[in-house]
Design a protein around this motif. Structure first.
Motif, PDB file in Angstrom:
ATOM      1  N   ASP A 234       0.813  -1.216   0.000  1.00  0.00           N
ATOM      2  CA  ASP A 234       0.000   0.000   0.000  1.00  0.00           C
ATOM      3  C   ASP A 234       0.847   1.268   0.000  1.00  0.00           C
ATOM      4  OD1 ASP A 234       1.006  -0.331   2.520  1.00  0.00           O
ATOM      5  OD2 ASP A 234      -0.886   0.115   3.576  1.00  0.00           O
ATOM      6  N   ILE A 235       2.175   1.114  -0.011  1.00  0.00           N
ATOM      7  CA  ILE A 235       3.081   2.262  -0.053  1.00  0.00           C
ATOM      8  C   ILE A 235       3.421   2.581  -1.507  1.00  0.00           C
ATOM      9  CG2 ILE A 235       5.341   3.151   0.607  1.00  0.00           C
ATOM     10  CD1 ILE A 235       3.407   2.862   2.926  1.00  0.00           C
ATOM     11  N   GLU A 236       3.271   3.844  -1.868  1.00  0.00           N
ATOM     12  CA  GLU A 236       3.569   4.269  -3.245  1.00  0.00           C
ATOM     13  C   GLU A 236       5.076   4.367  -3.457  1.00  0.00           C
ATOM     14  OE1 GLU A 236       2.573   8.068  -6.174  1.00  0.00           O
ATOM     15  OE2 GLU A 236       1.415   7.738  -4.346  1.00  0.00           O
ATOM     16  N   ASN A 237       5.522   3.970  -4.637  1.00  0.00           N
ATOM     17  CA  ASN A 237       6.949   4.078  -4.957  1.00  0.00           C
ATOM     18  C   ASN A 237       7.390   5.529  -4.912  1.00  0.00           C
ATOM     19  OD1 ASN A 237       7.214   1.333  -5.373  1.00  0.00           O
ATOM     20  ND2 ASN A 237       6.903   1.468  -7.582  1.00  0.00           N
ATOM     21  N   ASN A 238       8.569   5.736  -4.318  1.00  0.00           N
ATOM     22  CA  ASN A 238       9.119   7.082  -4.202  1.00  0.00           C
ATOM     23  C   ASN A 238      10.641   6.958  -4.169  1.00  0.00           C
ATOM     24  OD1 ASN A 238       9.546   9.817  -3.755  1.00  0.00           O
ATOM     25  ND2 ASN A 238       9.329   9.601  -1.526  1.00  0.00           N
ATOM     26  N   ILE A 239      11.247   6.999  -5.357  1.00  0.00           N
ATOM     27  CA  ILE A 239      12.684   6.763  -5.474  1.00  0.00           C
ATOM     28  C   ILE A 239      13.350   7.961  -6.137  1.00  0.00           C
ATOM     29  CG2 ILE A 239      14.464   5.270  -6.455  1.00  0.00           C
ATOM     30  CD1 ILE A 239      12.419   3.003  -6.388  1.00  0.00           C
ATOM     31  N   ASN A 240      14.440   8.419  -5.533  1.00  0.00           N
ATOM     32  CA  ASN A 240      15.210   9.536  -6.081  1.00  0.00           C
ATOM     33  C   ASN A 240      16.681   9.159  -6.164  1.00  0.00           C
ATOM     34  OD1 ASN A 240      13.190  11.821  -6.277  1.00  0.00           O
ATOM     35  ND2 ASN A 240      12.949  11.254  -4.125  1.00  0.00           N
ATOM     36  N   ILE A 241      17.326   9.604  -7.236  1.00  0.00           N
ATOM     37  CA  ILE A 241      18.769   9.410  -7.396  1.00  0.00           C
ATOM     38  C   ILE A 241      19.456  10.761  -7.231  1.00  0.00           C
ATOM     39  CG2 ILE A 241      20.590   8.938  -9.070  1.00  0.00           C
ATOM     40  CD1 ILE A 241      19.231   6.572  -9.992  1.00  0.00           C
ATOM     41  N   PHE A 242      20.488  10.789  -6.374  1.00  0.00           N
ATOM     42  CA  PHE A 242      21.244  12.002  -6.119  1.00  0.00           C
ATOM     43  C   PHE A 242      22.703  11.776  -6.513  1.00  0.00           C
ATOM     44  CE2 PHE A 242      17.684  11.978  -3.248  1.00  0.00           C
ATOM     45  CZ  PHE A 242      17.222  13.289  -3.245  1.00  0.00           C
ATOM     46  N   PRO A 243      23.182  12.398  -7.597  1.00  0.00           N
ATOM     47  CA  PRO A 243      24.609  12.306  -7.923  1.00  0.00           C
ATOM     48  C   PRO A 243      25.450  12.968  -6.836  1.00  0.00           C
ATOM     49  CG  PRO A 243      23.330  13.142  -9.786  1.00  0.00           C
ATOM     50  CD  PRO A 243      22.432  13.186  -8.598  1.00  0.00           C
ATOM     51  N   ILE A 244      26.624  12.401  -6.588  1.00  0.00           N
ATOM     52  CA  ILE A 244      27.555  12.960  -5.614  1.00  0.00           C
ATOM     53  C   ILE A 244      28.660  13.662  -6.381  1.00  0.00           C
ATOM     54  CG2 ILE A 244      29.111  12.451  -3.703  1.00  0.00           C
ATOM     55  CD1 ILE A 244      27.380  10.014  -3.101  1.00  0.00           C
ATOM     56  N   PHE A 245      28.815  14.927  -6.122  1.00  0.00           N
ATOM     57  CA  PHE A 245      29.669  15.802  -6.933  1.00  0.00           C
ATOM     58  C   PHE A 245      31.098  15.281  -7.033  1.00  0.00           C
ATOM     59  CE2 PHE A 245      32.357  19.631  -7.431  1.00  0.00           C
ATOM     60  CZ  PHE A 245      31.878  20.031  -8.659  1.00  0.00           C
ATOM     61  N   ALA A 246      31.637  15.329  -8.287  1.00  0.00           N
ATOM     62  CA  ALA A 246      33.039  15.027  -8.593  1.00  0.00           C
ATOM     63  C   ALA A 246      33.422  13.574  -8.318  1.00  0.00           C
ATOM     64  CB  ALA A 246      33.975  15.970  -7.839  1.00  0.00           C
ATOM     65  N   ARG A 247      32.448  12.702  -8.244  1.00  0.00           N
ATOM     66  CA  ARG A 247      32.720  11.282  -8.042  1.00  0.00           C
ATOM     67  C   ARG A 247      31.774  10.462  -8.912  1.00  0.00           C
ATOM     68  NH1 ARG A 247      31.820  10.439  -1.824  1.00  0.00           N
ATOM     69  NH2 ARG A 247      31.789   8.263  -2.539  1.00  0.00           N
TER      70      ARG A 247
END
Length: 485
Positions: A234-247
């Motif tokens: 019953d939980i809605e998908n909630n996915i985020n990708i965060f790039p890590i600077f200079a890596r």
């Protein structure tokens, strides 16, 4: 200190199209006279929700250059992927439709009777030429040919990765873009579009989701901080990708429903030449060919003059390459074509300027920073885009270029637009989308009027890409209802 930036998917190019609702806003059975067109279009671009946006429009009769509507036709706009019209037209004029990118494979240590001495090669040398279609299928061909010659060992594998001009990543591209499939490095040793897929799969409730790479050799170049947890259905998908600077690192955060089959992300490969090297060695090993040493070098290094051409692997024709570039809005293909315009004493920009000048476009009407349109620093006028379309339409490449464009309701980035309307099969166009910007330029056939050529661009918007596309499509639907009155 880590700097995190969240990917905003509305910034992705128009590689993905969504069903439109423009038909619901236009009376499709209404016929429109030329004299009424201005009022109809202005009722769309002057809606209250459009007031802070900037629109550029030029619509002409393709046969006699009659201007049917114009708005800011000579002002600069960020064109997004409409810029690919310049790159593909320039490459077609420069090289011709039958041009192919040829990747040479050399060997050293072959005897007079064309068999390998002692089942061993001193050197296998591959000079990357930037073929964007190069895949593991081509690596298999190389391995098969060597196996047929009885090769069991390669003492030195040499891969040359400097044929195309530097840099491999455009300095005007935005930081959060360069981690994803639409902003891969543009190098000479390309494999599998320099792209790898990362799939998240649910596990047990409240446990971290599992990660699976489409190719482990490419995936190992990434460092992933996985904070995605499997949740109840019953939980809605909630996915985020965060790039890590200079890596070459990504942090993935969110919830994945246990009922979700998978969640897949397309990422760039940070070091594609290294991926090419490791993949080739793996394929050769699968054919029982051992590689003792390997290296990646720049093409300016001195090479053994005793090497012999073993085979040459050809790309599809340029006619096919520009079809992928325009219909699928493939940024890698576009950037490769731009780099190929570098010739002799001319830079790629000077060479492209020459091609555009031959089509009647002044370099004062555009300022370019890349070949794909991903850079937000690109500028062009609607008038320049229409001039390019008219110029190539009057050349011997008329049909080849038109067939490289997406067809409304049929294929490419227009496949899901104008479905079940009189625009279906009658519009050949190039789309473009960046955050706050959308564009569509091309040709429109009208059985009740005459053929049209047009360019429509909107910039400086806070609306979603879907909303901007719908507004553009409303204008196109009006053009489909034009008649002579």
């Amino acid at each position: 200190m880590k700097l995190y930036l969240c990917l905003i998917f509305s910034s992705i190019f128009s590689l993905i199209s969504f069903p439109i609702t423009a038909q619901e806003s236009v009376k499709l059975d209404e016929k429109i006279c030329e004299s009424n067109l201005n009022q109809k279009i202005e009722s769309i671009v002057n809606e209250p929700s459009r007031q802070q946006e900037t629109w550029g429009i030029l619509i002409e009769n393709l046969n006699n250059n009659q201007v049917l509507y114009q708005l800011n036709k000579s002002k600069f706009f960020v064109p997004a992927s409409n810029l690919k019209l310049l790159t593909t037209a320039g490459a077609l004029l420069k090289f011709g439709a039958d041009f192919r990118i040829k990747t040479p494979v050399y060997i050293k240590n072959i005897s007079i009777n064309d068999t390998i001495r002692s089942n061993s090669l001193d050197s296998l040398i591959i000079e990357g030429k930037g073929d964007p279609t190069f895949s593991k299928k081509q690596l298999e061909i190389i391995a098969q040919k060597l196996q047929q010659k009885g090769v069991k060992q390669i003492n030195s594998l040499v891969l040359i990765d400097g044929y195309l001009s530097s840099p491999s990543t455009n300095y005007t591209w935005e930081f959060e873009d360069i981690y994803f499939y639409f902003a891969v490095p543009i190098n000479s040793l390309i494999l599998e579009n320099n792209t790898v897929s990362l799939t998240l799969n649910p596990t047990n409730i409240n446990e971290k989701s599992s990660l699976k790479w489409s190719d482990e050799l490419a995936g190992k170049q990434w460092s992933i901080e996985n904070s995605v947890y499997t949740r109840d259905s019953d939980i809605e998908n909630n996915i985020n990708i965060f790039p890590i600077f200079a890596r070459s690192s990504l942090e993935i955060i969110g919830d994945l429903s246990i009922n979700e089959e998978s969640n897949t992300w397309q990422l760039s490969i940070p070091n594609p030449a290294k991926y090419f090297e490791e993949s080739l060695i793996q394929v050769l090993n699968n054919y029982d060919i051992e590689v003792k040493n390997s290296q990646i070098i720049d093409r300016n290094n001195n090479l053994d003059q005793n090497r012999q051409l073993f085979l040459e692997i050809n790309s599809p024709t340029l006619a096919e390459l520009i079809k992928v570039t325009n219909q699928e809005s493939n940024n890698l293909y576009a950037e490769i074509l731009l780099k190929y315009l570098l010739k002799d004493e001319l830079t790629e920009w000077e060479s492209l300027n020459k091609m555009m000048n031959d089509l009647g476009v002044s370099e004062r009407d555009y300022k370019l920073k890349d070949g794909s349109g991903l850079s937000r620093h690109n500028l062009i006028t609607p008038s320049a885009l229409v001039t390019i379309l008219k110029g190539i339409n009057n050349s011997k490449y008329q049909n080849i270029f038109a067939n490289s464009l997406s067809i409304a309701g049929v294929n490419g980035t227009l496949e899901n637009r104008f479905k079940d309307s009189n625009i279906t099969n009658n519009l050949y166009g190039k789309t473009g989308t960046l955050t706050g910007s959308a564009s569509l330029s091309g040709y429109l056939k009208n059985d009740n009027y005459e053929d049209l050529v047009f360019s429509i661009i909107v910039n400086n918007s806070t609306a979603s890409s879907a909303v901007l596309r719908s507004s553009i499509d409303q204008i196109i639907l009006l053009l489909g209802q034009l008649k002579k009155c």
